[in-house]
Write an enzyme that holds these catalytic residues in place. Sequence first.
Site, PDB file in Angstrom:
ATOM      1  CG  HIS A   1     -12.778  -1.664   8.026  1.00  0.00           C
ATOM      2  ND1 HIS A   1     -13.093  -0.324   7.882  1.00  0.00           N
ATOM      3  CD2 HIS A   1     -12.310  -1.796   9.294  1.00  0.00           C
ATOM      4  CE1 HIS A   1     -12.803   0.323   9.000  1.00  0.00           C
ATOM      5  NE2 HIS A   1     -12.346  -0.534   9.871  1.00  0.00           N
TER       6      HIS A   1
ATOM      7  CE  LYS B   1      -3.797  -2.389   0.057  1.00  0.00           C
ATOM      8  NZ  LYS B   1      -3.270  -3.735  -0.019  1.00  0.00           N
TER       9      LYS B   1
ATOM     10  NE  ARG C   1      -8.758  -9.956  -4.203  1.00  0.00           N
ATOM     11  CZ  ARG C   1      -9.904  -9.396  -3.875  1.00  0.00           C
ATOM     12  NH1 ARG C   1     -10.943  -9.489  -4.702  1.00  0.00           N
ATOM     13  NH2 ARG C   1     -10.044  -8.715  -2.752  1.00  0.00           N
TER      14      ARG C   1
ATOM     15  CD  GLU D   1      -5.912   6.222   3.937  1.00  0.00           C
ATOM     16  OE1 GLU D   1      -5.027   6.105   3.059  1.00  0.00           O
ATOM     17  OE2 GLU D   1      -7.065   5.778   3.803  1.00  0.00           O
TER      18      GLU D   1
END
Length: 503
Positions: free
Chosen positions: A237, A118, A294, A202
Amino acid sequence: MAEIQKVLIANRGEIALRVIRTCRDMGIQTVAVYSDPDAHAPHVLHADESVHIGPAASSESYLVFDKIINAAKQTGADAIHPGYGFLSENGNFAERCRNEDLIFIGPKPESIRLMGDKTAARELMSKADIPYPPGTKDALKDPEEAEKIAEDIGYPVLVKAAAGGGGKGMRIIHNKEDFQSGIKAARSEARNAFGDDRVYIEKYLEEPRHVEFQIIADKHGNVLHVFDRECSIQRRHQKVIEEAPCAILTPELRAEMAEAAIAVAKACDYENAGTIEFLVDRNRNFYFLEMNTRLQVEHPVTELITGLDLVQLQILVAQGCELPLKQEDIKKQGHAVECRIYAEDPRDNFLPSTGRLTKHRIPSGNGIRVDAGVEEGQSITINYDPMISKLCSYGKNREEAIQRMLRALEEYEIGGCRTTIPFCRYVLQHNDFRSAEYDTHFVPDIFDPTALDNGDARLADIRSVAAALLKREQSEENNQSSFKRTAVSQNSHSLWWKKRQNR
């Protein structure tokens, strides 16, 4: 071009069945692999061949490179489709397939590794001028510096695993006092889940919407988008309900986000199917979230509104074919909704509800698609994901798709375990969802588990259907089209877009 003759599906459940069906449509032979508890699973029975690969634990079966590769060699398979989950985003496995002269039906190992990290992906987005939420570009090293960055961007902040996904290694931190403990907890979970404790931070966006774009790219430099999906109804999530297209995107914003999605794919030299995920804030600003290298669980809703077979396109690209269509050939029509039917108890924080399926009667009728990985009499165990099926509805507009889904949820009969069916019904009947004014906070902020047991669910369904019929009659009397709501919505979104442009 290497024409694929036989595909081994390195997965299980509904996605294995999904791949098998497309392979049959294309005249391609299939090989299933299975662990001990999956010996009589539908994907094993439907494949042309099957190979046993070990005990229940995925670490001893579905995740073991050698067992998957040996099964392919043993059966003469020339390609491997990883599905999603398990080895689908493992760059080392993709490279191993390449070294063994097996076609990996997915992206290149280099792209998987780049977008799977990430922090590396954020750095790439910065270079490509793709917007992403304020925060750190690299993994956190100095706790004091990290705390200063958090103060600069403002609480709440989100701590995320650099090598993660699926909500693992993620923590929302609301104040300075909880910062260090939140970092420690996120690192611990990331280490346990991915063997990598790197995390970054973030800005936690207000009223975020989770909107993603499906892309497909070939080996000849062609990158296309296959429109958008909204995936904001989530627990822990992880997605539960998705729809396509996203109801809040104006044509201008959709075009801008699609262009950004294609730019992301080109920046990492991508091939095959992938998904670019964005967060859209309450002011309709969008930010890059991550790329899933994917096929997505929710790909059926995209197939329903475009008429495309994404697995077929994956196989054609893996063979080296040029994509058989151009961007202008891809049209969206109508609306689709997907409900993931999990063996979970929504009354008890969505805890798994394992057991034998004493009844599994799936719904049918116009506009209904069911991708199921288990059958009546089988057991849902703790060894794997508790998803029973993906229930999809399609309609000429959003209202019709929702009403068809409510009808299908009412028809769906499952015995032997608790499921998310009552939760899905609750969401689809809620005013916030019906008006498309919802965000990723729906479950923690709005969902009331006690409402599932008040006995009014069926009555609410009847009222909802009656209201829809009344609305249709009024619409016909006024000679107005069933797209009135969409037109009004688009006019409103145009105002948002003008404000965005004038900022």
